[in-house]
Design a protein around this motif. Structure first.
Motif, PDB file in Angstrom:
ATOM      1  N   LEU A   1      11.886  29.879  38.722  1.00  0.00           N
ATOM      2  CA  LEU A   1      11.873  29.460  37.326  1.00  0.00           C
ATOM      3  C   LEU A   1      13.220  29.866  36.750  1.00  0.00           C
ATOM      4  O   LEU A   1      13.511  31.049  36.600  1.00  0.00           O
ATOM      5  CB  LEU A   1      10.728  30.137  36.567  1.00  0.00           C
ATOM      6  CG  LEU A   1      10.355  29.548  35.198  1.00  0.00           C
ATOM      7  CD1 LEU A   1       9.020  30.126  34.721  1.00  0.00           C
ATOM      8  CD2 LEU A   1      11.415  29.802  34.136  1.00  0.00           C
TER       9      LEU A   1
ATOM     10  N   HIS B   1      15.506  29.932  33.653  1.00  0.00           N
ATOM     11  CA  HIS B   1      15.301  29.857  32.207  1.00  0.00           C
ATOM     12  C   HIS B   1      16.627  29.741  31.460  1.00  0.00           C
ATOM     13  O   HIS B   1      17.350  30.724  31.270  1.00  0.00           O
ATOM     14  CB  HIS B   1      14.536  31.095  31.749  1.00  0.00           C
ATOM     15  CG  HIS B   1      14.298  31.167  30.276  1.00  0.00           C
ATOM     16  ND1 HIS B   1      14.105  30.058  29.487  1.00  0.00           N
ATOM     17  CD2 HIS B   1      14.228  32.249  29.435  1.00  0.00           C
ATOM     18  CE1 HIS B   1      13.929  30.430  28.226  1.00  0.00           C
ATOM     19  NE2 HIS B   1      14.000  31.754  28.172  1.00  0.00           N
TER      20      HIS B   1
ATOM     21  N   LEU C   1       7.562  34.381  30.013  1.00  0.00           N
ATOM     22  CA  LEU C   1       7.334  35.512  30.913  1.00  0.00           C
ATOM     23  C   LEU C   1       5.841  35.718  31.188  1.00  0.00           C
ATOM     24  O   LEU C   1       5.447  36.024  32.328  1.00  0.00           O
ATOM     25  CB  LEU C   1       7.931  36.779  30.320  1.00  0.00           C
ATOM     26  CG  LEU C   1       9.451  36.925  30.404  1.00  0.00           C
ATOM     27  CD1 LEU C   1       9.946  38.000  29.450  1.00  0.00           C
ATOM     28  CD2 LEU C   1       9.884  37.224  31.830  1.00  0.00           C
TER      29      LEU C   1
ATOM     30  N   ALA D   1       4.818  33.058  33.646  1.00  0.00           N
ATOM     31  CA  ALA D   1       5.397  33.327  34.963  1.00  0.00           C
ATOM     32  C   ALA D   1       4.671  34.468  35.665  1.00  0.00           C
ATOM     33  O   ALA D   1       4.405  34.409  36.873  1.00  0.00           O
ATOM     34  CB  ALA D   1       6.884  33.654  34.817  1.00  0.00           C
TER      35      ALA D   1
ATOM     36  N   TRP E   1       2.755  34.220  39.207  1.00  0.00           N
ATOM     37  CA  TRP E   1       3.202  35.080  40.308  1.00  0.00           C
ATOM     38  C   TRP E   1       2.055  35.921  40.856  1.00  0.00           C
ATOM     39  O   TRP E   1       1.939  36.106  42.073  1.00  0.00           O
ATOM     40  CB  TRP E   1       4.342  35.965  39.808  1.00  0.00           C
ATOM     41  CG  TRP E   1       4.786  37.020  40.761  1.00  0.00           C
ATOM     42  CD1 TRP E   1       5.387  36.845  41.975  1.00  0.00           C
ATOM     43  CD2 TRP E   1       4.652  38.437  40.585  1.00  0.00           C
ATOM     44  NE1 TRP E   1       5.650  38.060  42.554  1.00  0.00           N
ATOM     45  CE2 TRP E   1       5.210  39.049  41.726  1.00  0.00           C
ATOM     46  CE3 TRP E   1       4.136  39.232  39.565  1.00  0.00           C
ATOM     47  CZ2 TRP E   1       5.242  40.436  41.871  1.00  0.00           C
ATOM     48  CZ3 TRP E   1       4.191  40.607  39.706  1.00  0.00           C
ATOM     49  CH2 TRP E   1       4.725  41.195  40.847  1.00  0.00           C
TER      50      TRP E   1
ATOM     51  N   PHE F   1      12.120  34.759  38.839  1.00  0.00           N
ATOM     52  CA  PHE F   1      12.339  34.379  37.442  1.00  0.00           C
ATOM     53  C   PHE F   1      13.807  34.646  37.162  1.00  0.00           C
ATOM     54  O   PHE F   1      14.238  35.802  37.130  1.00  0.00           O
ATOM     55  CB  PHE F   1      11.443  35.200  36.509  1.00  0.00           C
ATOM     56  CG  PHE F   1      11.513  34.800  35.057  1.00  0.00           C
ATOM     57  CD1 PHE F   1      10.480  34.075  34.474  1.00  0.00           C
ATOM     58  CD2 PHE F   1      12.605  35.159  34.257  1.00  0.00           C
ATOM     59  CE1 PHE F   1      10.535  33.706  33.125  1.00  0.00           C
ATOM     60  CE2 PHE F   1      12.659  34.800  32.920  1.00  0.00           C
ATOM     61  CZ  PHE F   1      11.626  34.070  32.349  1.00  0.00           C
TER      62      PHE F   1
ATOM     63  N   HIS G   1      16.731  34.528  34.622  1.00  0.00           N
ATOM     64  CA  HIS G   1      17.022  34.468  33.185  1.00  0.00           C
ATOM     65  C   HIS G   1      18.521  34.311  32.976  1.00  0.00           C
ATOM     66  O   HIS G   1      19.320  35.117  33.454  1.00  0.00           O
ATOM     67  CB  HIS G   1      16.534  35.744  32.511  1.00  0.00           C
ATOM     68  CG  HIS G   1      16.800  35.797  31.039  1.00  0.00           C
ATOM     69  ND1 HIS G   1      16.273  34.898  30.153  1.00  0.00           N
ATOM     70  CD2 HIS G   1      17.569  36.653  30.303  1.00  0.00           C
ATOM     71  CE1 HIS G   1      16.667  35.193  28.932  1.00  0.00           C
ATOM     72  NE2 HIS G   1      17.470  36.251  28.996  1.00  0.00           N
TER      73      HIS G   1
ATOM     74  N   VAL H   1      12.729  39.384  39.051  1.00  0.00           N
ATOM     75  CA  VAL H   1      13.683  38.707  38.175  1.00  0.00           C
ATOM     76  C   VAL H   1      15.103  38.911  38.687  1.00  0.00           C
ATOM     77  O   VAL H   1      15.422  39.899  39.354  1.00  0.00           O
ATOM     78  CB  VAL H   1      13.585  39.206  36.716  1.00  0.00           C
ATOM     79  CG1 VAL H   1      12.146  39.157  36.223  1.00  0.00           C
ATOM     80  CG2 VAL H   1      14.165  40.601  36.564  1.00  0.00           C
TER      81      VAL H   1
END
Length: 357
Positions: free
Chosen positions: A77, A79, A108, A111, A115, A128, A130, A181
């Protein structure tokens, strides 16, 4: 890799989508609300590809995000969705808080729920990613210092404060819940498909219209300029091989004063599209009152991404800005409707304003 890209109809997001979808092994799902800066014309080259899908929707819609994550078996993902114009954040900060902070929070949550459902290899591979900005670090003196990943946050505007808050939320979800992340903070981007309110396209297109070129203050503010295609390549690199929990600063070591960027554009336009009167485009430069809280200088140290992941920018500022001007000269079909709308809004407000830089 199956990617869910938020904000994929924006400037940087569309560059990411075009790059990722160029590999038929990738699946790219673009989630974008299509606010004023979202433009599906930027994705015309990939819109019919079988490995690309566009979904109009809000990152704050947790049910929609979770459904897409499940349906598309998303691996990464990425973002990028954000309100990003500093002047707009000064005039109306509400949207920046709602999108950049609350929207990231809800993303979040979705996600994490997805997950936690994953098993085995799928759970190990999920990321994730960012995407943030160097503006969260505040500013630097004109003659010293550089932003590293360990520079304390010191945002100056409602925009950068909202992005800093989002960064902190992402780190908290990693530390508290274990969400895997990676994070990136980039310098100023430029290149094709850039919304006309930003500095580089604004100067190019306003010069072509033979109108005054507004520059804040004395034009001494310094930015590190990064071609958007180099940024997209860096993001793909970090998503695939970045260390979990780590952040990476992405810059091109191309610091320029705003006034020098404007003069460079004017010089190149003098060569490629001379003014009918024979004067230089630089004669159109008009200094306007500075904006509140205008950061002096940004400078990024990209050593971590260079050393750990081997990324390097493919464009120098000189080659990149020349190619960008050429693109705008050749693609009026894309920018003319946006530019005319933006020009009307600016003139209706009275004093011409420079774009974020």
């Amino acid at each position: 890799m199956n990617y869910l890209v938020t904000g994929g109809a924006g400037f940087i997001g569309s560059a990411v989508c075009r790059r990722l979808a160029a590999d038929p092994a990738n699946r790219v799902v673009n989630l974008d609300l299509l606010t004023y800066a979202g433009n599906l014309a930027s994705l015309k080259s990939i819109e019919a590809q079988p490995n690309y899908r566009f979904v109009q929707g809000d990152i704050g819609d947790e049910a929609l995000v979770l459904r897409l994550l499940r349906e598309e078996k998303i691996t990464v993902l990425m973002h990028l969705a954000a309100e990003s114009h500093v002047d707009r954040s000064i005039d109306g900060p509400d949207a920046f808080v709602e999108t950049n902070i609350v929207g990231t929070f809800r993303l979040l949550k979705a996600a994490r729920a997805y997950w936690q459902e994953l098993k085995g290899d799928a759970r190990q591979r999920f990321r994730f990613h960012h995407v943030s900005t160097d503006e969260v670090f505040g500013d630097l003196p004109f003659d010293s210092g550089i932003f590293t990943e360990d520079t304390p946050y010191d945002p100056s505007s409602p925009y950068s404060a909202s992005k800093a808050a989002a960064d902190h939320l992402v780190r908290a979800w990693n530390r508290t819940y274990g969400l895997p992340v990676v994070m990136t903070n980039c310098s100023n981007n430029y290149g094709p498909f850039h919304y006309p309110e930003k500095l580089v396209p604004l100067i190019i297109l306003t010069a072509l219209d033979q109108r005054p070129l507004p520059v804040y203050g004395a034009g001494d503010n310094v930015r590190d300029w990064l071609h958007v295609d180099d940024h997209a390549a860096a993001l793909e690199c970090v998503a695939a091989r970045g260390r979990l929990g780590a952040s990476y600063n992405i810059g091109a070591r191309a610091e320029r004063r705003n006034i020098d960027v404007v003069r460079t554009i004017c010089t190149l336009l003098d060569q490629r599209r001379p003014r009918p009167c024979g004067a230089s485009h630089a004669d159109l430069i008009t200094m306007v009152p500075d904006r509140p809280g205008h950061d002096r200088r940004y400078a990024i140290d990209p050593a971590r991404i260079e050393d750990e992941l081997g990324w390097r920018p493919a464009h120098s500022f000189e080659t990149g800005i020349a190619a960008t001007i050429e693109w705008y000269l050749e693609n009026e079909w894309w920018w003319r409707p946006l530019h005319d709308r933006q020009a009307g809004r600016r003139l209706g407000a009275g004093t011409p304003r420079e774009a974020t830089a």
